[in-house]
Design an enzyme around this catalytic site. Sequence first.
Site, PDB file in Angstrom:
ATOM      1  N   LYS A   1       9.573   1.108  10.437  1.00  0.00           N
ATOM      2  CA  LYS A   1      10.749   0.915  12.046  1.00  0.00           C
ATOM      3  C   LYS A   1      11.336   0.019  11.990  1.00  0.00           C
ATOM      4  CE  LYS A   1       6.737  -2.131  13.658  1.00  0.00           C
ATOM      5  NZ  LYS A   1       6.168  -2.550  15.001  1.00  0.00           N
ATOM      6  N   SER A  59      -6.307  -8.682  -0.620  1.00  0.00           N
ATOM      7  CA  SER A  59      -5.659  -7.757   0.127  1.00  0.00           C
ATOM      8  C   SER A  59      -5.195  -6.922  -0.163  1.00  0.00           C
ATOM      9  CB  SER A  59      -4.972  -9.017   1.785  1.00  0.00           C
ATOM     10  OG  SER A  59      -4.052  -9.788   1.298  1.00  0.00           O
ATOM     11  N   ASP A  71       0.340  -0.868  14.700  1.00  0.00           N
ATOM     12  CA  ASP A  71       0.864   1.326  15.562  1.00  0.00           C
ATOM     13  C   ASP A  71       0.383   1.787  14.195  1.00  0.00           C
ATOM     14  OD1 ASP A  71       3.416  -0.100  16.196  1.00  0.00           O
ATOM     15  OD2 ASP A  71       4.097  -0.556  14.587  1.00  0.00           O
ATOM     16  N   ALA A 123       0.414  -1.437  -0.084  1.00  0.00           N
ATOM     17  CA  ALA A 123      -0.049  -0.190   0.123  1.00  0.00           C
ATOM     18  C   ALA A 123       0.648   1.595  -0.098  1.00  0.00           C
ATOM     19  CB  ALA A 123      -0.556   0.103   0.958  1.00  0.00           C
ATOM     20  N   HIS A 129      -6.055 -18.014   9.427  1.00  0.00           N
ATOM     21  CA  HIS A 129      -5.921 -18.952   8.161  1.00  0.00           C
ATOM     22  C   HIS A 129      -5.764 -19.846   9.104  1.00  0.00           C
ATOM     23  CE1 HIS A 129      -4.006 -20.131   5.181  1.00  0.00           C
ATOM     24  NE2 HIS A 129      -4.550 -18.922   4.510  1.00  0.00           N
ATOM     25  N   GLU A 161      -9.075 -19.952  -5.697  1.00  0.00           N
ATOM     26  CA  GLU A 161      -8.589 -20.026  -4.279  1.00  0.00           C
ATOM     27  C   GLU A 161     -10.131 -20.375  -3.752  1.00  0.00           C
ATOM     28  OE1 GLU A 161      -6.483 -17.431  -2.464  1.00  0.00           O
ATOM     29  OE2 GLU A 161      -4.735 -18.145  -3.370  1.00  0.00           O
ATOM     30  N   GLY A 185      -1.344 -14.358  -3.665  1.00  0.00           N
ATOM     31  CA  GLY A 185      -1.709 -13.648  -4.845  1.00  0.00           C
ATOM     32  C   GLY A 185      -2.354 -12.327  -4.864  1.00  0.00           C
ATOM     33  N   ARG A 218     -13.097 -11.850   4.952  1.00  0.00           N
ATOM     34  CA  ARG A 218     -11.629 -11.396   3.717  1.00  0.00           C
ATOM     35  C   ARG A 218     -11.780 -12.417   2.516  1.00  0.00           C
ATOM     36  NH1 ARG A 218      -6.484 -11.816   1.380  1.00  0.00           N
ATOM     37  NH2 ARG A 218      -5.717 -12.630   3.527  1.00  0.00           N
ATOM     38  N   ARG A 228     -12.513 -19.272   4.590  1.00  0.00           N
ATOM     39  CA  ARG A 228     -11.237 -19.060   5.399  1.00  0.00           C
ATOM     40  C   ARG A 228     -12.385 -19.025   7.151  1.00  0.00           C
ATOM     41  NH1 ARG A 228      -6.637 -14.900   3.935  1.00  0.00           N
ATOM     42  NH2 ARG A 228      -6.373 -16.343   1.645  1.00  0.00           N
ATOM     43  N   SER A 265       3.668  -7.843   3.767  1.00  0.00           N
ATOM     44  CA  SER A 265       3.146  -7.861   2.004  1.00  0.00           C
ATOM     45  C   SER A 265       3.935  -8.768   1.468  1.00  0.00           C
ATOM     46  CB  SER A 265       3.450  -6.830   1.460  1.00  0.00           C
ATOM     47  OG  SER A 265       2.693  -5.455   1.954  1.00  0.00           O
ATOM     48  N   HIS A 284      -3.980 -14.212  11.223  1.00  0.00           N
ATOM     49  CA  HIS A 284      -3.976 -13.783  10.192  1.00  0.00           C
ATOM     50  C   HIS A 284      -3.928 -12.401   9.228  1.00  0.00           C
ATOM     51  CE1 HIS A 284      -2.030 -14.388   5.240  1.00  0.00           C
ATOM     52  NE2 HIS A 284      -2.985 -14.433   5.450  1.00  0.00           N
TER      53      HIS A 284
END
Length: 519
Positions: A35, A372, A210, A17, A231, A115, A50, A367, A278, A44, A335
Amino acid sequence: MVENTIYDLIIVGSGAAGLTAALESGNKSVLIITKTSSFSSGSSPLAQGGIAASVGSDDSASLHYNDTIKAGVYSGRSDQISFLTKMGVPAIENLLKINMAFDKTGSGQLDRNREGAHSRRRVLKAGGDSTGRILVKTLYEEALKRKNISWKHSVFVCDLIIENNSVQGITVYSDNDGFITIRSKRVLLATGGLGQLFGHTTNPVEATGDSMAIALRANLKLKEIEMVQFHPTALNVKSGDSLMLLTEALRGDGALLVRGDGTPFMGKYSPLKELAPRDVVSRAIWNEMKLGHEIFIDLKPIDDLGNKFPTVSSFCLRVGLNPNRELIPITPAVHYVMGGVDINRELPSGLGVAGEASYTGVHGANRLASNSLLECLVYGKSEVERVLSEDHELVDIDPKYPDLSRILDLVDIDLYRSKLQGIMYNNCGIIRNESSLLEGETQLIELKKMIINSPIYSGNNLTYRHVVKWLELNNMVSLGLSLIGSAIYRKESRGAHYREDYPNTSIRWDRIKIEGDSV
């Protein structure tokens, strides 16, 4: 100390992102902060599955939309899901322009995989199960070419500076300079999720929520952070601070979930069997484990496993397991969090949030696999475009920094972190109820008191790692209390949030329906 340079935009986080946002910033002066000591850390690069996008002739944005809504148990935001799925193909086209090395078929077409809960083969991979790593490498190398982008590693962002409901910059703790202030009219938070709040997680050690904690201290709203996705298939062998993810794509290619004697069991829980969403698969495994069964994934049905899934294969072999000959032990693990900083509300001028740190509403209660990374690409672009369109004056500020006079010994910090992770996993895990959640809340409040009353560090020369772990612990405690409070408030079961005392969905949280379907 206040840094002399004033940037047009500060991006906190160097994952998919944040890097996407930097590449979409035009000629604006951008500072990327992480950090960690590396710009390739975070969740990531660990993504194996995928990027989902409706690139096939047998697919469409509307089919992707429907699958996303169903997986999210009808509680996503239809406007945002429509935006995400429509922007999938353009996002892939943008990656192809910077030479993202997607896997191809023998005829040179993009290789599409399927998936869980996808009705079409629409998941694009790179390097088999190395998509996240290759994506971040591609974005990073492209960003290095841009002269408008500056970089700072080993810098922990403490707080936003907001005056008159507008961003004025950030306060940070730097490995080199200690506490400093960096000025900018615009900040994009993109530090990822909060998986390290739990004892069992696939998230890296730095995933301590954070951005969400920073938002809480700035009196911003977090939304649906109780929606924590487990997950179903993490390798049941601990490696450092996290568990190794075994990608969902394995089951899309024929892998089976089995008991120790090799008996498949998913047909007992869903007609979709291994390709169920999931949350369904995770609870099925959890139930089987409660019945006394050890649970495994059988990878032997997958042809050419080593080439298709080199990351999974090499990791199994590294821990002494041969996936071509034996069953691989698995366990569900935290996850992904579907909630985060609510970007659908009006935020202070110049503030954006993207990636797992944000609540966009695209994931609903669960999700859909491989949405993601797509979210990172789509909202990294849209959020940076939004904040760069906003403008206001920089004003005089009086920055405040965290008080390090009460910092604990590093051994005690690690001990309290471990205690927090145990409380969260045991009281706010896959199966929840009022009693355990309230007990978890009580334990966290007591833990907070213990931290305040513990002996402070008596040594000299604080290291960067020591200070960061202390600041992370404080972030994690505040987030843990917020998460458990949200889980107590949602008195229903939906997707990743399962309350055995409220096992049914409630129409109170229904948002959307697909025409012809019932909720």
